[in-house]
Design an enzyme around this catalytic site. Structure first.
Site, PDB file in Angstrom:
ATOM      1  N   TYR A   1       0.927  -1.089   0.167  1.00  0.00           N
ATOM      2  CA  TYR A   1      -0.303   0.065   0.244  1.00  0.00           C
ATOM      3  C   TYR A   1       0.732   1.279  -0.216  1.00  0.00           C
ATOM      4  O   TYR A   1       1.419   1.771   1.132  1.00  0.00           O
ATOM      5  CB  TYR A   1      -0.997   0.103   1.190  1.00  0.00           C
TER       6      TYR A   1
ATOM      7  N   SER B   1     -12.906  -3.582   1.167  1.00  0.00           N
ATOM      8  CA  SER B   1     -13.551  -3.446   0.138  1.00  0.00           C
ATOM      9  C   SER B   1     -15.222  -3.939   1.068  1.00  0.00           C
ATOM     10  O   SER B   1     -15.880  -3.452  -0.068  1.00  0.00           O
ATOM     11  CB  SER B   1     -13.676  -3.247  -1.079  1.00  0.00           C
ATOM     12  N   PRO B   2     -15.610  -3.351   1.913  1.00  0.00           N
ATOM     13  CA  PRO B   2     -17.129  -3.927   3.069  1.00  0.00           C
ATOM     14  C   PRO B   2     -17.966  -2.883   2.221  1.00  0.00           C
ATOM     15  O   PRO B   2     -18.956  -2.894   2.478  1.00  0.00           O
ATOM     16  CB  PRO B   2     -16.590  -3.688   4.441  1.00  0.00           C
TER      17      PRO B   2
ATOM     18  N   GLY C   1     -16.960   2.702  -2.112  1.00  0.00           N
ATOM     19  CA  GLY C   1     -17.389   3.901  -1.458  1.00  0.00           C
ATOM     20  C   GLY C   1     -18.415   3.625  -2.230  1.00  0.00           C
ATOM     21  O   GLY C   1     -19.666   4.827  -2.099  1.00  0.00           O
TER      22      GLY C   1
ATOM     23  N   LEU D   1     -21.605   2.202  -2.103  1.00  0.00           N
ATOM     24  CA  LEU D   1     -22.403   1.606  -1.040  1.00  0.00           C
ATOM     25  C   LEU D   1     -22.845   2.996  -0.226  1.00  0.00           C
ATOM     26  O   LEU D   1     -24.110   2.166   0.737  1.00  0.00           O
ATOM     27  CB  LEU D   1     -22.552   0.227  -0.065  1.00  0.00           C
ATOM     28  N   THR D   2     -22.120   3.349   0.000  1.00  0.00           N
ATOM     29  CA  THR D   2     -22.047   4.758   0.645  1.00  0.00           C
ATOM     30  C   THR D   2     -23.137   5.808   0.069  1.00  0.00           C
ATOM     31  O   THR D   2     -24.241   6.265   0.597  1.00  0.00           O
ATOM     32  CB  THR D   2     -20.992   5.854   0.656  1.00  0.00           C
ATOM     33  N   GLY D   3     -23.686   5.108  -1.513  1.00  0.00           N
ATOM     34  CA  GLY D   3     -24.920   5.816  -1.520  1.00  0.00           C
ATOM     35  C   GLY D   3     -24.946   7.290  -2.494  1.00  0.00           C
ATOM     36  O   GLY D   3     -25.623   7.793  -2.910  1.00  0.00           O
ATOM     37  N   LYS D   4     -23.260   7.614  -2.149  1.00  0.00           N
ATOM     38  CA  LYS D   4     -22.808   8.903  -2.876  1.00  0.00           C
ATOM     39  C   LYS D   4     -23.014   9.357  -4.534  1.00  0.00           C
ATOM     40  O   LYS D   4     -22.444  10.027  -5.044  1.00  0.00           O
ATOM     41  CB  LYS D   4     -22.059   9.716  -1.701  1.00  0.00           C
TER      42      LYS D   4
HETATM   43  N1  LIG Z   1      -6.945  -8.395   0.351  1.00  0.00           N
HETATM   44  C1  LIG Z   1      -7.091  -7.527  -0.621  1.00  0.00           C
HETATM   45  O1  LIG Z   1      -6.861  -7.907  -1.663  1.00  0.00           O
HETATM   46  C2  LIG Z   1      -7.374  -5.866  -0.107  1.00  0.00           C
HETATM   47  C3  LIG Z   1      -8.190  -5.255  -1.343  1.00  0.00           C
HETATM   48  C4  LIG Z   1      -8.675  -4.093  -1.371  1.00  0.00           C
HETATM   49  C5  LIG Z   1      -8.693  -3.390   0.199  1.00  0.00           C
HETATM   50  N2  LIG Z   1      -8.504  -4.407   1.355  1.00  0.00           N
HETATM   51  C6  LIG Z   1      -8.087  -3.781   2.083  1.00  0.00           C
HETATM   52  O2  LIG Z   1      -9.504  -3.152   2.462  1.00  0.00           O
HETATM   53  C7  LIG Z   1      -9.612  -2.003   2.915  1.00  0.00           C
HETATM   54  C8  LIG Z   1     -11.079  -1.142   2.230  1.00  0.00           C
HETATM   55  O3  LIG Z   1     -10.975  -1.390   1.590  1.00  0.00           O
HETATM   56  P1  LIG Z   1     -11.266  -0.152   0.274  1.00  0.00           P
HETATM   57  O4  LIG Z   1     -10.379   0.685   0.905  1.00  0.00           O
HETATM   58  O5  LIG Z   1     -10.916  -0.747  -0.644  1.00  0.00           O
HETATM   59  O6  LIG Z   1     -12.618  -0.019   0.199  1.00  0.00           O
HETATM   60  P2  LIG Z   1     -14.084   0.029   1.432  1.00  0.00           P
HETATM   61  O7  LIG Z   1     -13.589   0.152   2.205  1.00  0.00           O
HETATM   62  O8  LIG Z   1     -15.205  -0.314   0.543  1.00  0.00           O
HETATM   63  O9  LIG Z   1     -14.510   1.775   0.258  1.00  0.00           O
HETATM   64  C9  LIG Z   1     -12.594   3.096   0.623  1.00  0.00           C
HETATM   65  C10 LIG Z   1     -13.428   3.861   0.113  1.00  0.00           C
HETATM   66  O10 LIG Z   1     -15.019   4.323   0.424  1.00  0.00           O
HETATM   67  C11 LIG Z   1     -15.335   6.342   0.279  1.00  0.00           C
HETATM   68  N3  LIG Z   1     -16.088   6.370   1.580  1.00  0.00           N
HETATM   69  C12 LIG Z   1     -15.492   5.505   2.985  1.00  0.00           C
HETATM   70  N4  LIG Z   1     -16.606   6.299   4.456  1.00  0.00           N
HETATM   71  C13 LIG Z   1     -16.984   6.927   3.379  1.00  0.00           C
HETATM   72  C14 LIG Z   1     -18.225   7.328   4.473  1.00  0.00           C
HETATM   73  N5  LIG Z   1     -18.331   6.809   5.518  1.00  0.00           N
HETATM   74  N6  LIG Z   1     -18.686   8.700   3.475  1.00  0.00           N
HETATM   75  C15 LIG Z   1     -18.273   8.331   2.600  1.00  0.00           C
HETATM   76  N7  LIG Z   1     -17.588   8.084   1.571  1.00  0.00           N
HETATM   77  C16 LIG Z   1     -17.015   7.026   1.830  1.00  0.00           C
HETATM   78  C17 LIG Z   1     -13.765   6.477   0.395  1.00  0.00           C
HETATM   79  O11 LIG Z   1     -13.275   7.419  -1.114  1.00  0.00           O
HETATM   80  P3  LIG Z   1     -13.823   8.517  -1.628  1.00  0.00           P
HETATM   81  O12 LIG Z   1     -13.972   9.325  -0.902  1.00  0.00           O
HETATM   82  O13 LIG Z   1     -12.680   8.431  -2.503  1.00  0.00           O
HETATM   83  O14 LIG Z   1     -14.936   7.610  -2.661  1.00  0.00           O
HETATM   84  C18 LIG Z   1     -12.633   5.985   1.041  1.00  0.00           C
HETATM   85  O15 LIG Z   1     -11.589   5.396   0.509  1.00  0.00           O
HETATM   86  C19 LIG Z   1      -8.229  -1.188   2.585  1.00  0.00           C
HETATM   87  O16 LIG Z   1      -8.271   0.103   2.704  1.00  0.00           O
HETATM   88  C20 LIG Z   1      -7.755  -2.107   2.948  1.00  0.00           C
HETATM   89  O17 LIG Z   1      -7.496  -2.186   4.197  1.00  0.00           O
HETATM   90  C21 LIG Z   1      -7.361  -4.989   0.408  1.00  0.00           C
END
Ligand SMILES: NC(=O)c1ccc[n+]([C@@H]2O[C@H](COP(=O)([O-])OP(=O)(O)OC[C@H]3O[C@@H](n4cnc5c(N)ncnc54)[C@H](OP(=O)(O)O)[C@@H]3O)[C@@H](O)[C@H]2O)c1
Length: 317
Positions: A61, A206-207, A211, A213-216
């Site tokens: 990362y 990526s729960p 992003g 599923l935030t709906g934005k």
């Molecule tokens: N093992 C693997 O292969 C793998 C792969 C992917 C991820 N991961 C891990 O999982 C973690 C989480 O996944 P992810 O970061 O890919 O996706 P995510 O948690 O589904 O989405 C995160 C993104 O959504 C937006 N967001 C988050 N909370 C919000 C809120 N309350 N309101 C508005 N926008 C919001 C932000 O981006 P914007 O503001 O730009 O929209 C944020 O960077 C990663 O950080 C990493 O640690 C692991």
């Protein structure tokens, strides 16, 4: 904060963590464009304040920046946080010793003597799962990690990893997979069942579906940068019925947002979500997924709504 066990490892962590891929990553997340170090530092502090003291990172990362930030932010009190990081099977890494060496590199960047969870980031066609697990066992024996996990392993790979570690009397603590209302593949391919059977905790990455599923994001407001290729206006149009359901259900719980409902769904499924947050506002909103439970009826409604729009949905019956 409710703690949950990472499999049979004896390690317990907060029921929700914070994902830190975007902390220092310019290539996918656009670090430095719209958010930077003061934002993520504030998000880190807010996370710890909210009791979300489990951070997920990886050596790749931001090419080590994410680990360095965590080390820097936690310097005052390293023991106050729990850290999971990951080994990336780069094509020239072919021996178990390279796993131990990679973890030592991560620990240096993190400024810690050990991590709470060390994970294999992806399976590899070049390095057998058995060699990987031999290396992971060595990291435990050397006291460099308290628990070992895998990531992106399918059901068969999970079984093989679990069996190999058993030779060392080490439990496979977790499998970190993409798991959310729009990515139900693990439910339909037998992976969630296998993990339950083997007592392997599912860490849901990526729960919020990056992003979505935030709906934005909507068909008229699509994400910029790398996400724009995958999450097109057509994709966003297709998922709007699910977003509407998330919002409707959130209203019933005193105005919970779609992010909070989506994260609560993951936790109710027994998985540990690690949402990424770029700012303190996002972090605090996500923390609002804790401390309440969706009813069985609302879980059923969400399962149904997600099956209609997710790409794996047609396999549910
Ligand atoms: N093992 C693997 O292969 C793998 C792969 C992917 C991820 N991961 C891990 O999982 C973690 C989480 O996944 P992810 O970061 O890919 O996706 P995510 O948690 O589904 O989405 C995160 C993104 O959504 C937006 N967001 C988050 N909370 C919000 C809120 N309350 N309101 C508005 N926008 C919001 C932000 O981006 P914007 O503001 O730009 O929209 C944020 O960077 C990663 O950080 C990493 O640690 C692991």
């Amino acid at each position: 904060m409710k703690k949950i066990a990472l499999g049979a490892s004896g390690v317990r962590v907060a029921q929700m963590g914070t994902g830190t891929w975007s902390w220092g990553d310019g290539m996918y997340w656009g670090y430095g464009d719209g958010y930077g170090e003061p934002d993520i530092r504030a998000a880190f502090d807010a996370s710890v304040r909210a009791g979300i003291d489990f951070f997920d990172t990886a050596e790749i990362y931001g090419f080590g920046k994410s680990e360095k930030f965590i080390g820097q932010f936690a310097r005052a009190d390293a023991a106050a946080v729990q850290v999971a990081t990951k080994f990336f099977p780069l094509p020239w890494r072919l021996t178990r010793n390279q796993i131990v060496a990679a973890l030592r590199g991560s620990l240096k960047r993190l400024g810690r003597e050990y991590v709470d969870l060390y994970q294999i980031h992806w399976p590899s066609p070049l390095l057998s799962l058995e060699t990987m697990m031999d290396g992971m066992a060595e990291t435990v024996e050397k006291g460099l990690t308290r628990a070992v996990g895998v990531s992106n392993f399918n059901a068969t790979q999970t079984r093989r990893a679990h069996a190999r570690l058993a030779k060392y009397n080490i439990p496979l603590a977790s499998n970190q997979i993409q798991f959310n209302l729009l990515e139900r593949g693990p439910d339909f391919g037998g992976l969630t069942e296998t993990c339950r059977e083997l007592n392997v905790t599912i860490i849901a990455y990526s729960p919020l579906q990056y992003g979505m599923l935030t709906g934005k994001y909507t068909p008229d407001h699509t994400p910029r940068g790398a996400r724009s290729r995958q999450f097109t206006a057509a994709y966003l149009a297709q998922i709007q019925p699910l977003i509407a359901t998330l919002k409707e259900i959130g209203e019933k719980y005193g105005g919970k947002t779609s992010s909070q409902v989506a994260l609560n769904w993951v936790m109710q499924r027994g998985a540990l979500p690690i949402p990424g947050a770029k700012t303190v506002k996002q972090l605090n909103e996500n923390a609002g997924a804790l401390g309440w439970d969706l009813s069985a009826d609302d879980m059923a409604l969400l399962n149904d709504s997600s099956a209609r729009v997710s790409k794996n949905g047609q396999r549910e019956s």
